[in-house]
Motif scaffolding. Structure first.
Motif, PDB file in Angstrom:
ATOM      1  N   ASN A  62      -7.967  -1.859  -3.626  1.00  0.00           N
ATOM      2  CA  ASN A  62      -7.363  -0.420  -3.618  1.00  0.00           C
ATOM      3  C   ASN A  62      -5.913  -0.343  -3.237  1.00  0.00           C
ATOM      4  O   ASN A  62      -5.469   0.839  -3.121  1.00  0.00           O
ATOM      5  N   ASN A  63      -5.448  -1.481  -2.991  1.00  0.00           N
ATOM      6  CA  ASN A  63      -3.931  -1.652  -2.858  1.00  0.00           C
ATOM      7  C   ASN A  63      -3.034  -1.633  -4.090  1.00  0.00           C
ATOM      8  O   ASN A  63      -3.014  -2.207  -4.765  1.00  0.00           O
ATOM      9  N   GLY A  64      -2.632  -0.383  -4.256  1.00  0.00           N
ATOM     10  CA  GLY A  64      -2.077   0.228  -5.696  1.00  0.00           C
ATOM     11  C   GLY A  64      -1.550  -1.055  -6.681  1.00  0.00           C
ATOM     12  O   GLY A  64      -2.129  -1.397  -7.594  1.00  0.00           O
ATOM     13  N   PRO A  65      -0.514  -1.739  -6.181  1.00  0.00           N
ATOM     14  CA  PRO A  65      -0.016  -2.750  -7.079  1.00  0.00           C
ATOM     15  C   PRO A  65      -0.773  -4.027  -7.238  1.00  0.00           C
ATOM     16  O   PRO A  65      -0.975  -4.597  -8.219  1.00  0.00           O
ATOM     17  N   ILE A  66      -1.602  -4.457  -6.344  1.00  0.00           N
ATOM     18  CA  ILE A  66      -2.633  -5.634  -6.318  1.00  0.00           C
ATOM     19  C   ILE A  66      -3.760  -5.273  -7.253  1.00  0.00           C
ATOM     20  O   ILE A  66      -3.968  -6.004  -8.367  1.00  0.00           O
ATOM     21  N   ARG A  82       0.831  -1.249  -0.069  1.00  0.00           N
ATOM     22  CA  ARG A  82       0.063   0.149   0.030  1.00  0.00           C
ATOM     23  C   ARG A  82       0.778   1.410   0.032  1.00  0.00           C
ATOM     24  O   ARG A  82       0.455   2.231  -0.714  1.00  0.00           O
ATOM     25  N   MET A  83       1.950   1.292   0.850  1.00  0.00           N
ATOM     26  CA  MET A  83       3.029   2.338   0.514  1.00  0.00           C
ATOM     27  C   MET A  83       3.629   2.575  -0.501  1.00  0.00           C
ATOM     28  O   MET A  83       3.475   3.567  -0.962  1.00  0.00           O
ATOM     29  N   SER A  84       3.941   1.337  -1.306  1.00  0.00           N
ATOM     30  CA  SER A  84       4.564   1.611  -2.536  1.00  0.00           C
ATOM     31  C   SER A  84       3.576   2.111  -3.753  1.00  0.00           C
ATOM     32  O   SER A  84       4.104   2.501  -4.823  1.00  0.00           O
ATOM     33  N   SER A  85       2.147   1.887  -3.325  1.00  0.00           N
ATOM     34  CA  SER A  85       1.394   2.461  -4.323  1.00  0.00           C
ATOM     35  C   SER A  85       1.479   4.140  -4.483  1.00  0.00           C
ATOM     36  O   SER A  85       0.945   4.635  -5.565  1.00  0.00           O
ATOM     37  N   PHE A  86       1.670   4.665  -3.383  1.00  0.00           N
ATOM     38  CA  PHE A  86       1.848   6.132  -3.436  1.00  0.00           C
ATOM     39  C   PHE A  86       3.451   6.653  -3.496  1.00  0.00           C
ATOM     40  O   PHE A  86       3.649   7.763  -3.487  1.00  0.00           O
ATOM     41  N   LEU A 133     -12.866 -22.645 -21.925  1.00  0.00           N
ATOM     42  CA  LEU A 133     -12.036 -22.539 -20.370  1.00  0.00           C
ATOM     43  C   LEU A 133     -12.954 -21.419 -19.863  1.00  0.00           C
ATOM     44  O   LEU A 133     -12.449 -20.145 -19.977  1.00  0.00           O
ATOM     45  N   ASP A 134     -13.233 -21.423 -18.532  1.00  0.00           N
ATOM     46  CA  ASP A 134     -13.680 -20.241 -17.806  1.00  0.00           C
ATOM     47  C   ASP A 134     -12.421 -19.977 -16.560  1.00  0.00           C
ATOM     48  O   ASP A 134     -12.101 -21.020 -15.980  1.00  0.00           O
ATOM     49  N   SER A 135     -12.002 -18.856 -16.566  1.00  0.00           N
ATOM     50  CA  SER A 135     -11.134 -18.622 -15.725  1.00  0.00           C
ATOM     51  C   SER A 135     -11.185 -17.311 -14.854  1.00  0.00           C
ATOM     52  O   SER A 135     -12.232 -16.353 -15.587  1.00  0.00           O
ATOM     53  N   ALA A 136     -10.606 -17.094 -13.841  1.00  0.00           N
ATOM     54  CA  ALA A 136     -10.738 -15.973 -12.910  1.00  0.00           C
ATOM     55  C   ALA A 136      -9.776 -15.540 -12.241  1.00  0.00           C
ATOM     56  O   ALA A 136      -8.743 -16.474 -11.856  1.00  0.00           O
ATOM     57  N   VAL A 137      -9.795 -14.130 -11.616  1.00  0.00           N
ATOM     58  CA  VAL A 137      -8.590 -13.977 -10.776  1.00  0.00           C
ATOM     59  C   VAL A 137      -9.374 -13.793  -9.278  1.00  0.00           C
ATOM     60  O   VAL A 137     -10.368 -13.191  -9.398  1.00  0.00           O
ATOM     61  N   VAL A 138      -9.092 -14.193  -8.147  1.00  0.00           N
ATOM     62  CA  VAL A 138      -9.705 -14.376  -6.879  1.00  0.00           C
ATOM     63  C   VAL A 138      -8.828 -13.485  -6.074  1.00  0.00           C
ATOM     64  O   VAL A 138      -7.459 -13.433  -5.997  1.00  0.00           O
ATOM     65  N   TYR A 139      -9.358 -12.611  -5.054  1.00  0.00           N
ATOM     66  CA  TYR A 139      -8.604 -11.509  -4.382  1.00  0.00           C
ATOM     67  C   TYR A 139      -9.604 -11.067  -3.139  1.00  0.00           C
ATOM     68  O   TYR A 139     -10.748 -10.968  -3.291  1.00  0.00           O
TER      69      TYR A 139
END
Length: 300
Positions: free
Chosen positions: A286-290, A86-90, A274-280
């Motif tokens: 809102n954490n910039g890199p993620i 989160r700090m690296s995002s700003f 093929l059905d795929s997704a990203v899970v988070y």
């Protein structure tokens, strides 16, 4: 009773020991000597006032206290990493680490493109990539050992508190080596395909169900799958050596061709999507890199 503060280095050494159940292997994993590792664990046990491991013939056996501490340590480590992200995002000059889990197909072709852009946009953020079937990745995600998971999702049960972003379905095709007997047939039926052994992926239950339904509809036997692997390179290499059938997503065409494989066009049988997704975790988006990584995966 005074509050006991745990040394983060001792805690990291404990996690390595807990996961390997072996002092030498744990010491090697963190780059220290075995006596130093033993001293670190003894210090941690003195700090908390309880024994963490019992010596057994097969290695170190964690106590109940160790199991509880391990769960706590994993959460502390994950929260620390996410705070740094989160700090690296700003402030892009700051470092951080993201741990990603990806299915075999994603790891082989799509993730390199995504990670290339990610590392360019956040040059001081490091990435650890784990390749495994989605079911195992969801367990790792729930335990806090990875930050997000991407792969074939289908009807997998998401851990509590997590969100998925599904991608457009990708059409899959059967491929065979260029001099395979099927390439000499003017028209290939599903019965023709299942006459030959298939190469498969671990825990690809949704695809297996689709194939079973297609075989039942056509009245043909299920294909024999003599080898399953989580390694795309292994599957493609084997397919290039013998009369095997391997089913791959549409965008794997150029890669399959490099291994000397040719696509089999459909006849009476249907293609499999093929059905795929990203899970988070929604709050981590809102954490910039993620969040940036999730967006990149949506447009690989």
């Amino acid at each position: 009773m005074p509050i006991r503060y745990l040394d983060d280095r001792c805690l990291s050494n404990f996690v390595a020991t807990y996961e390997t159940k072996n002092l030498k292997h744990a010491a090697d994993a963190v780059g220290m000597t075995q006596p130093a590792m033993s001293k670190s664990l003894s210090r941690l046990e003195d700090d908390i006032g309880i024994r963490l491991f019992e010596r057994k013939n097969r290695g170190l056996e964690p106590t109940l206290a160790a199991r509880e501490l391990y769960e706590c340590a994993i959460k502390i480590e994950a929260q620390t990493r996410q705070s740094l992200l989160r700090m690296s995002s700003f402030d892009h000059s700051l470092s951080g680490n993201i741990r990603i889990g990806a299915g075999p197909m994603w790891s082989w072709l799509r993730m390199p493109r995504v990670l290339h852009q990610m590392l360019a946009d956040f040059p001081n953020v490091t990435v650890d990539l784990m390749t495994a079937p989605m079911k195992l990745l969801l367990d790792e995600l729930d335990a806090g050992r990875i930050d997000l998971a991407v792969g074939e999702i289908a009807d997998s049960q998401l851990p509590n508190g997590f969100k998925e972003r599904r991608f457009s379905p990708v059409r899959q095709w059967p491929y065979v080596r260029s001099d395979h007997p099927l390439t000499r047939k003017p028209s290939v039926s599903l019965a023709d395909l299942v006459d030959f052994p298939w190469m498969g992926f671990f825990n690809n239950k949704v695809f297996a169900t689709s194939v079973a339904e297609a075989c039942a509809a056509e009245g043909v036997a299920l294909p024999r799958i003599p080898m399953r692997s989580g390694s795309m390179a292994t599957i493609l290499s084997l397919a290039s050596m013998g009369d095997y059938v391997v089913v791959l997503p549409d965008d794997f065409g150029p890669t399959a061709e490099k291994f000397g494989l040719s696509r089999i066009p459909p006849n009476s049988w249907e293609l499999w999507d093929l059905d795929s997704a990203v899970v988070y975790k929604p709050e981590e988006y809102n954490n910039g890199p993620i969040g940036h990584l999730v967006d990149l995966m949506s447009n690989p």
